[in-house]
Design an enzyme around this catalytic site. Structure first.
Site, PDB file in Angstrom:
ATOM      1  N   GLY A 272       0.752  -1.251   0.000  1.00  8.59           N
ATOM      2  CA  GLY A 272       0.000   0.000   0.000  1.00  8.59           C
ATOM      3  C   GLY A 272       0.777   1.292   0.000  1.00  8.59           C
ATOM      4  CD  GLU A 308       0.374  -9.436   1.486  1.00 10.84           C
ATOM      5  OE1 GLU A 308      -0.534  -8.652   1.141  1.00 10.84           O
ATOM      6  OE2 GLU A 308       0.148 -10.544   1.993  1.00 10.84           O
ATOM      7  N   PRO A 309       4.481  -5.239  -0.657  1.00 11.17           N
ATOM      8  CG  PRO A 309       6.670  -4.413  -0.692  1.00 11.17           C
ATOM      9  CD  PRO A 309       5.798  -5.471  -0.060  1.00 11.17           C
ATOM     10  NE  ARG A 311       0.053   2.342  -6.053  1.00  8.09           N
ATOM     11  CZ  ARG A 311      -1.027   2.333  -6.855  1.00  8.09           C
ATOM     12  NH1 ARG A 311      -0.956   2.852  -8.058  1.00  8.09           N
ATOM     13  NH2 ARG A 311      -2.174   1.825  -6.430  1.00  8.09           N
ATOM     14  NE  ARG A 347      -2.486   2.912 -11.515  1.00  7.10           N
ATOM     15  CZ  ARG A 347      -2.379   4.108 -11.011  1.00  7.10           C
ATOM     16  NH1 ARG A 347      -1.789   5.058 -11.704  1.00  7.10           N
ATOM     17  NH2 ARG A 347      -2.826   4.375  -9.819  1.00  7.10           N
ATOM     18  CE1 TYR A 351      -8.510   1.709  -9.703  1.00 10.48           C
ATOM     19  CE2 TYR A 351      -6.710   1.780 -11.284  1.00 10.48           C
ATOM     20  CZ  TYR A 351      -7.584   1.059 -10.501  1.00 10.48           C
ATOM     21  OH  TYR A 351      -7.529  -0.303 -10.508  1.00 10.48           O
ATOM     22  CB  CYS A 379     -14.344   3.722 -30.418  1.00 10.23           C
ATOM     23  SG  CYS A 379     -13.344   3.576 -31.893  1.00 10.23           S
ATOM     24  CD  GLU A 380     -15.025   2.878 -23.694  1.00 13.67           C
ATOM     25  OE1 GLU A 380     -15.130   3.522 -22.632  1.00 13.67           O
ATOM     26  OE2 GLU A 380     -15.070   1.659 -23.767  1.00 13.67           O
ATOM     27  CE1 TYR A 408      -1.767  -3.570  -8.606  1.00 13.27           C
ATOM     28  CE2 TYR A 408      -0.615  -1.598  -7.908  1.00 13.27           C
ATOM     29  CZ  TYR A 408      -1.104  -2.854  -7.628  1.00 13.27           C
ATOM     30  OH  TYR A 408      -0.915  -3.407  -6.381  1.00 13.27           O
TER      31      TYR A 408
HETATM   32  N1  LLP Z   1      -1.547  -7.015  -0.695  1.00 11.27           N
HETATM   33  C1  LLP Z   1      -2.855  -7.109  -1.001  1.00 11.27           C
HETATM   34  C2  LLP Z   1      -3.689  -8.070  -0.269  1.00 11.27           C
HETATM   35  C3  LLP Z   1      -3.402  -6.302  -2.015  1.00 11.27           C
HETATM   36  O1  LLP Z   1      -4.693  -6.392  -2.309  1.00 11.27           O
HETATM   37  C4  LLP Z   1      -2.568  -5.386  -2.703  1.00 11.27           C
HETATM   38  C5  LLP Z   1      -3.103  -4.537  -3.768  1.00 11.27           C
HETATM   39  C6  LLP Z   1      -1.201  -5.332  -2.361  1.00 11.27           C
HETATM   40  C7  LLP Z   1      -0.730  -6.161  -1.336  1.00 11.27           C
HETATM   41  C8  LLP Z   1      -0.231  -4.420  -3.044  1.00 11.27           C
HETATM   42  O2  LLP Z   1      -0.528  -3.086  -2.828  1.00 11.27           O
HETATM   43  P1  LLP Z   1       0.476  -1.946  -3.342  1.00 11.27           P
HETATM   44  O3  LLP Z   1       1.739  -2.027  -2.519  1.00 11.27           O
HETATM   45  O4  LLP Z   1       0.758  -2.207  -4.768  1.00 11.27           O
HETATM   46  O5  LLP Z   1      -0.260  -0.697  -3.118  1.00 11.27           O
HETATM   47  N2  LLP Z   1      -5.051  -1.325  -9.796  1.00 11.27           N
HETATM   48  C9  LLP Z   1      -4.921  -0.303  -8.778  1.00 11.27           C
HETATM   49  C10 LLP Z   1      -4.256  -0.844  -7.523  1.00 11.27           C
HETATM   50  C11 LLP Z   1      -4.958  -2.049  -6.917  1.00 11.27           C
HETATM   51  C12 LLP Z   1      -4.299  -2.595  -5.687  1.00 11.27           C
HETATM   52  C13 LLP Z   1      -4.919  -3.905  -5.268  1.00 11.27           C
HETATM   53  N3  LLP Z   1      -4.327  -4.545  -4.135  1.00 11.27           N
HETATM   54  C14 LLP Z   1      -4.140   0.882  -9.349  1.00 11.27           C
HETATM   55  O6  LLP Z   1      -3.774   0.857 -10.528  1.00 11.27           O
HETATM   56  O7  LLP Z   1      -3.927   1.867  -8.647  1.00 11.27           O
END
Ligand code: LLP
Length: 456
Positions: A272, A308-309, A311, A347, A351, A379-380, A408
């Protein structure tokens, strides 16, 4: 400055203002969020590779990843948690190409997977089962059996019915399943509503108040071992306070569960941590700040810490390259029409996300800019990457890069409008290789088949 070449022998190029996507705080913290996409000799490079060479060989649109940036960002987390027993599990959903997973696996990363497909990708990349954790609200019996038979560190379990199913599958396969209870701490992550996951109205996790009862059930059921607790409150968090609230709640829960006689060995804190996407962005906290918070909130528990990073490791390690198909004058604006579309990078459409767009050819210092609506071919009207974005003069055939597109990006691509799936390239020093080829039209169409009654 934000960027450096990453090796002593390279001259440090002057960053073009359009390339600067971080604030002063990041500039004062060398080593953090630096990436390896820099102008050298007036052309944008990935490490030592001129991106023009990749375009010449592979065409556009194409994703390009930097090995050095992936590794740098992984190590920032690894070092931030170093005083504690820990495992950094890359969230495979962010960027699931097997070559990228192998880069991280070789550096010692574990993987967080959310499907049978991601599990098999991690295994194909050479990640041992004991370094893989399995998340997700909808794990099926088949996915549980696949992971149990292939090897898995633990399941992040999200509901009471899931525990019943996991016990049954564990008994059937003869493999004990380690369980980490994912709780929903009811914390607002202050991020985009579509990627907040820790509020009580979200589908994720077990309400904290139910956790002791569910833990007792785990202890009672055959084939299960309660190993830990887990929380993940959302993605692209730009403040530490929501993490602090969630981790504090988790630490209290560990105390409660231990008091009931459960041996809790691990805390999984999810992912996150956000990245800076825009020059004007408030700089998100750094992994080192995050590490200090982790130590402060859960360090005293004597647990292994799993994170669990996704992004932060992959985001700034990738760019999407695209060619200008044509510029077009509207009644009240100029459109820049690219050959990349929302099907390649969703994205912005999904978002309202901001991605820096920079030309591959470095504009001269002080070059005038003008506003463009940057759009794709789909085409949107939602196929819009940016509105009134100030860009230097660009015309048909010019090349641009979307920055911070590693996470992502390719994973969310589709073939909408029958546009073949976007390819991926990995750079390592002065080498590059296609790590997912662009399908030909024939390959794309050959995946469809005609039923017998339509074949005549
Ligand atoms: N762990 C779990 C259980 C998750 O659901 C996620 C992301 C992560 C770890 C990794 O999170 P991060 O470190 O990447 O923030 N498609 C969206 C982001 C969706 C994230 C879903 N879960 C975007 O493009 O912003």
């Amino acid at each position: 400055m934000m960027c450096e070449a990453g090796r002593d022998s390279l001259p440090l190029p002057r960053p073009h203002p359009l390339l600067l996507s971080v604030t002063a705080r990041y500039q004062q913290a060398p080593g953090v969020h630096m990436d390896h996409f820099l102008y050298r000799g007036g052309r944008l490079h990935a490490e030592d590779v001129d991106l023009d060479a990749i375009v010449a060989g592979v065409g556009t649109p194409v994703y390009v990843y930097s090995t050095a940036t992936l590794l740098r960002h992984f190590r920032l987390f690894d070092e931030a948690l170093a005083p504690l027993p820990h495992l950094v599990c890359f969230a495979v959903k962010a960027l699931s190409n097997v070559a990228v997973l192998r880069v991280l696996a070789q550096a010692g990363a574990g993987m967080d997977v959310v499907s049978g497909g991601e599990y098999l990708r991690a295994r194909a990349a050479g990640v041992p089962g004991e370094r893989i954790v399995f998340s997700g609200v909808a794990k099926t019996e088949d996915e549980m059996a696949l992971a149990l038979q292939g090897g898995i560190r633990h399941f992040n379990v999200e509901s009471a019915p899931e525990i019943e199913m996991l016990s049954a599958v564990a008994m059937r396969t003869g493999r004990e399943a380690a369980v980490s209870l994912r709780v929903n701490p009811d914390v607002d992550a202050h991020t985009h509503a579509k990627i907040a996951t820790g509020r009580k109205g979200d589908k994720f996790g077990i309400p904290v108040a139910f956790a002791p009862r569910v833990a007792a059930r785990v202890a009672h059921l055959p084939g299960l071992r309660l190993a830990g607790v887990d929380v993940h409150i959302g993605s692209q968090l730009t403040e530490l306070a929501p993490f602090e609230a969630a981790f504090t709640r988790l630490a209290a829960l560990v105390g409660e569960l231990r008091a009931q006689g459960h041996a809790i060995e691990s805390v999984n804190l999810g992912g996150g941590l956000g990245i800076p996407y825009a020059r004007a962005n408030e700089a998100p906290p750094l992994p080192v700040d995050y590490g200090a918070l982790v130590r402060r909130t859960v360090g005293h528990l004597g647990c292994e810490v799993i994170i669990e990073p996704g992004r932060l490791i992959a985001g700034n390690a990738g760019v999407l390259l695209s060619r200008v198909v044509r510029a077009k004058q509207g009644e009240d604006r100029d459109f820049l029409i690219l050959d990349a579309g929302m099907n390649d990078l969703i994205r912005p459409a999904m978002y309202d996300a901001f991605h820096d767009i920079v030309p591959l050819r470095e504009p001269p210092a002080g070059a005038p800019v003008r506003p463009f609506d940057v759009v794709g071919p789909v085409c949107e009207s939602g196929d819009t990457f940016a509105r009134a974005r100030d860009l230097p003069f660009l015309a048909a055939d010019d090349l641009v890069a979307f920055r911070s597109a590693g996470a992502y990006g390719a994973v969310m691509a589709s073939e909408y409008n029958s546009r073949p799936l976007v390819p991926e390239v990995l750079v390592h020093g002065d080498q590059f290789a296609v790590i997912r080829a662009r399908p030909s039209y024939d390959e794309m169409i050959a995946r469809d088949s005609l039923p017998p009654w339509l074949q005549a």
